[in-house]
Design an enzyme around this catalytic site. Structure first.
Site, PDB file in Angstrom:
ATOM      1  N   ARG A  21       0.870  -1.108  -0.040  1.00  0.00           N
ATOM      2  CA  ARG A  21      -0.094  -0.090  -0.185  1.00  0.00           C
ATOM      3  C   ARG A  21       0.702   1.210  -0.120  1.00  0.00           C
ATOM      4  O   ARG A  21       0.281   2.161  -0.616  1.00  0.00           O
ATOM      5  CB  ARG A  21      -0.948  -0.058   1.091  1.00  0.00           C
ATOM      6  N   SER A  38      -1.857 -17.024   5.193  1.00  0.00           N
ATOM      7  CA  SER A  38      -2.919 -16.050   5.710  1.00  0.00           C
ATOM      8  C   SER A  38      -3.927 -16.772   6.243  1.00  0.00           C
ATOM      9  O   SER A  38      -5.051 -16.769   5.844  1.00  0.00           O
ATOM     10  CB  SER A  38      -3.102 -15.226   4.918  1.00  0.00           C
ATOM     11  N   CYS A  42      -5.806 -19.546  15.230  1.00  0.00           N
ATOM     12  CA  CYS A  42      -6.719 -19.691  16.514  1.00  0.00           C
ATOM     13  C   CYS A  42      -8.276 -20.377  16.291  1.00  0.00           C
ATOM     14  O   CYS A  42      -8.684 -20.748  17.176  1.00  0.00           O
ATOM     15  CB  CYS A  42      -6.933 -18.310  17.048  1.00  0.00           C
ATOM     16  N   ASN A 300      -0.326  -9.655  14.131  1.00  0.00           N
ATOM     17  CA  ASN A 300      -1.037  -8.827  13.098  1.00  0.00           C
ATOM     18  C   ASN A 300      -0.533  -7.355  13.269  1.00  0.00           C
ATOM     19  O   ASN A 300       0.048  -6.614  12.277  1.00  0.00           O
ATOM     20  CB  ASN A 300      -2.422  -8.971  13.189  1.00  0.00           C
ATOM     21  N   TYR A 421     -24.401   1.465  30.841  1.00  0.00           N
ATOM     22  CA  TYR A 421     -25.390   1.371  31.615  1.00  0.00           C
ATOM     23  C   TYR A 421     -26.788   1.171  31.248  1.00  0.00           C
ATOM     24  O   TYR A 421     -27.339   2.069  30.895  1.00  0.00           O
ATOM     25  CB  TYR A 421     -25.125   2.034  33.151  1.00  0.00           C
TER      26      TYR A 421
END
Length: 442
Positions: A21, A38, A42, A300, A421
């Site tokens: 980029r 890529s 996890c 990352n 809240y």
């Protein structure tokens, strides 16, 4: 500028995209020892129970996307064997043919991750002994699980518990063998009791203070042997930790475990060489020193910072506070900052606040209590760490506390936070505010 990136997963490709980029003239060469780029490691445990239908769903971008859409020279089955940092040459080998290659670089990023560890146990090469780290390893594990009745998981950290849960969800019998006296050795013992109760309630056999000596079987695993006895099983998953993949990187400053030491720009001790992710050090803001806490989020972030600096856009990695969370059946287990042991290592004198709070307003059912343990430095009142276990709301409280840690807030400062809240979400005093409200300085 010729940029060579070793490793095509989280850190490596986060860096590659930032270089793409920000420097359209850069020639980007990526050397990956597998054929998969890529992907979300996890998510692998959730392939076991079908929450993730197929490992393909874990792949963010495949190698052809990097080649075609972004014009990168993305290699597969290329394993780096050495780096000559004097003349800036990377030596690699095709893992299938054995053919040797040399690649020159102007800037080099080492993003090789880490590999699972296993001690030199007897018969460790028997079939049916697995890791959960890569997509190819998961494919073999899924094949072996078919027809299996009993699985033994060695290790009770994050991966061990996630795997135990997802295998149990398949209806298989599961045993966990743990070397220490509790599940999740870095968790407060009282909170760890909740995790043990959850394991037992869901039909998992747990053995503590067992030291593995080897495995038994002819060709396939038949039992796990410890100093206390022998335990029959059909399949074993080893989840005893990982080690940075830096054995080829000689002459670099490293942590004791082999992780490459980097500065805030992800630069190593050798000019023009960067490192990021599970093979690199991670600056800990609370400890104020380099640490090693390998997580996908950190990989990352570090990859992004490395890529920007390689492309000439100066950015600094601000560090970690050690935040993590785990789902184990109905429990959420979260932690951030220091443990008691880590505080002792830093010679901090701490106050411990241990209490129970509700995830929502006490009159709004269903109310789910959580147990919280908070560490505060005695003199400065600086926040040091927090752990929480409960069925609901742990993630929100850990993230808020991690933000407070990142910004070096004090115990009493928590009272000033303007938190959301409404009865379905919280009480008027959030669980992390209840401690300073009860125990803070008046």
């Amino acid at each position: 500028m010729k940029v060579v990136i070793i490793g095509g997963d989280a850190a490596g490709m986060s860096a590659a995209m930032e270089i793409y980029r920000n420097d359209k003239t850069a020639e980007i060469l990526v050397l990956e020892r597998s054929d998969i780029y890529s992907y979300g490691q996890c998510g692998l445990p959730y392939v076991i129970n079908g929450k993730v239908a197929h490992t393909d769903e874990l792949i963010a971008r495949d190698v052809e996307t990097y080649r075609g859409k972004y014009g990168m020279d993305a290699r597969i089955f290329h394993e780096v064997t050495a780096i000559n940092t004097q003349i800036q040459i990377v030596h690699a080998t095709d893992v299938n043919s054995g053919e040797a290659f040399e690649f020159s670089y102007d800037r080099l990023l080492i993003a090789t991750g880490a590999s699972p560890t296993m001690q030199d146990w007897e018969n460790r090469d028997l079939q049916g002994i697995h890791y959960v780290k890569t997509i190819p390893e998961m494919a073999v594990l899924m094949q072996d699980l078919a027809g299996t009745e009993h699985v033994t998981v060695i290790g009770a950290g994050f991966i061990g518990l996630e795997v135990a849960e997802t295998i149990r969800a398949r209806g298989l019998k599961v045993r966990i063998i743990q070397r220490s006296a509790q599940l999740m050795s870095n968790l407060d013992p009282e909170l760890a009791k909740m995790v043990l109760e959850e394991a037992v309630k869901n039909g998992i056999e747990v053995l503590f203070e067992e030291e593995i000596t080897g495995f038994e079987g002819q060709q396939n695993i038949q039992s796990v042997r410890t100093k206390k006895g022998s335990y029959a099983t059909d399949l074993v998953i080893v989840a005893t930790g990982i080690k940075p993949n830096t054995q080829f990187a000689t002459g670099f400053a490293k942590l004791a475990n082999g992780a490459l030491i980097v500065n805030e720009k992800m630069e190593t001790s050798i000019p023009n060489v960067y490192a990021a992710g599970d093979c690199a050090s991670h600056y800990h803001r609370v400890k104020q020193k380099d640490d090693y806490l390998p997580l996908g989020t950190t990989a990352n972030k570090q990859g992004r910072i490395a890529g920007l600096n390689i492309a000439g856009v100066e950015q600094s990695f601000k560090g970690i506070v050690g935040t993590s969370i785990l789902k184990f059946f109905h429990l959420q287990i979260g932690m951030t900052g220091l443990t008691n042991e880590a505080a002792d290592d830093l010679n901090d004198v701490v106050e411990v606040y241990h209490y129970e709070a509700n995830d929502v307003a006490s009159y709004y059912p269903p109310v789910k209590p959580m147990k919280i343990r908070m560490l505060v430095e005695q003199q400065s009142r600086q926040l040091l760490g927090m752990q929480a276990v409960g069925e609901s709301g742990v993630d929100k409280r850990i993230d808020v506390f991690a933000t407070a840690l990142f910004n070096a807030m004090s115990f009493e400062d928590l009272l000033d936070l303007d938190l959301a809240y409404a009865p379905p979400f919280n009480g008027v005093w959030d669980p992390i505010q209840q401690a300073p409200k009860r125990y803070g300085k008046k």
